[in-house]
Write an enzyme that holds these catalytic residues in place. Structure first.
Site, PDB file in Angstrom:
ATOM      1  CB  SER A  73      41.624 -45.211 -18.688  1.00 52.98           C
ATOM      2  OG  SER A  73      40.705 -44.341 -19.004  1.00 52.98           O
ATOM      3  CG  HIS A  78      32.603 -39.086  -7.388  1.00 49.28           C
ATOM      4  ND1 HIS A  78      33.095 -37.870  -7.783  1.00 49.28           N
ATOM      5  CD2 HIS A  78      32.639 -39.879  -8.502  1.00 49.28           C
ATOM      6  CE1 HIS A  78      33.440 -38.152  -8.888  1.00 49.28           C
ATOM      7  NE2 HIS A  78      33.269 -38.978  -9.469  1.00 49.28           N
ATOM      8  CB  CYS A  93      42.893 -48.349 -22.642  1.00 55.11           C
ATOM      9  SG  CYS A  93      42.115 -46.595 -22.411  1.00 55.11           S
TER      10      CYS A  93
END
Length: 120
Positions: A73, A78, A93
């Protein structure tokens, strides 16, 4: 206001795990792109996740967003250097062992404050 009940259900929904981790740095905040990429690479490697492709964006005057597309996935980091904070968003996943994720995070951020999906 309408209820937030699901309007439909899907059979055999895929397994997904989501982890949101906030890291407040006490020192040595990663302000350069290579340091953030290395964090993503180390996190993926320690959790046996495979990075397929990655991309980054540098914000002015500071801050970095780094996205790693995983075969399982994705992983996004950030940074907010003005607050000495970074956020990790990890979605897979496959089921990940929460204890393993916690051990890896504590190894990667040994002297930092961690908040994990609200608490840690």
């Amino acid at each position: 206001m309408e209820s937030l009940k699901p309007k439909f259900t899907l059979p055999n929904l895929p397994v997904t795990d989501q982890f949101v981790i906030w890291v407040r740095y006490k020192k040595s905040f990663p302000t350069d792109l290579n340091a953030v990429k290395n964090l993503a690479d180390s996190l993926a490697a320690n959790l046996n996740l495979n990075i397929v492709k990655s991309s980054s964006h540098l914000f002015n005057p500071g801050g970095i967003t780094h996205v790693a597309i995983l075969s399982q996935s994705h992983l996004v980091i950030h940074t907010w250097p003005e607050q000495n904070v970074l956020r990790i968003d990890l979605i897979t996943c496959q089921t990940l062992d929460r204890n393993l994720v916690e051990v890896v995070l504590c190894k990667l951020f040994p002297e930092q404050e961690l908040t994990w999906n609200g608490t840690m």
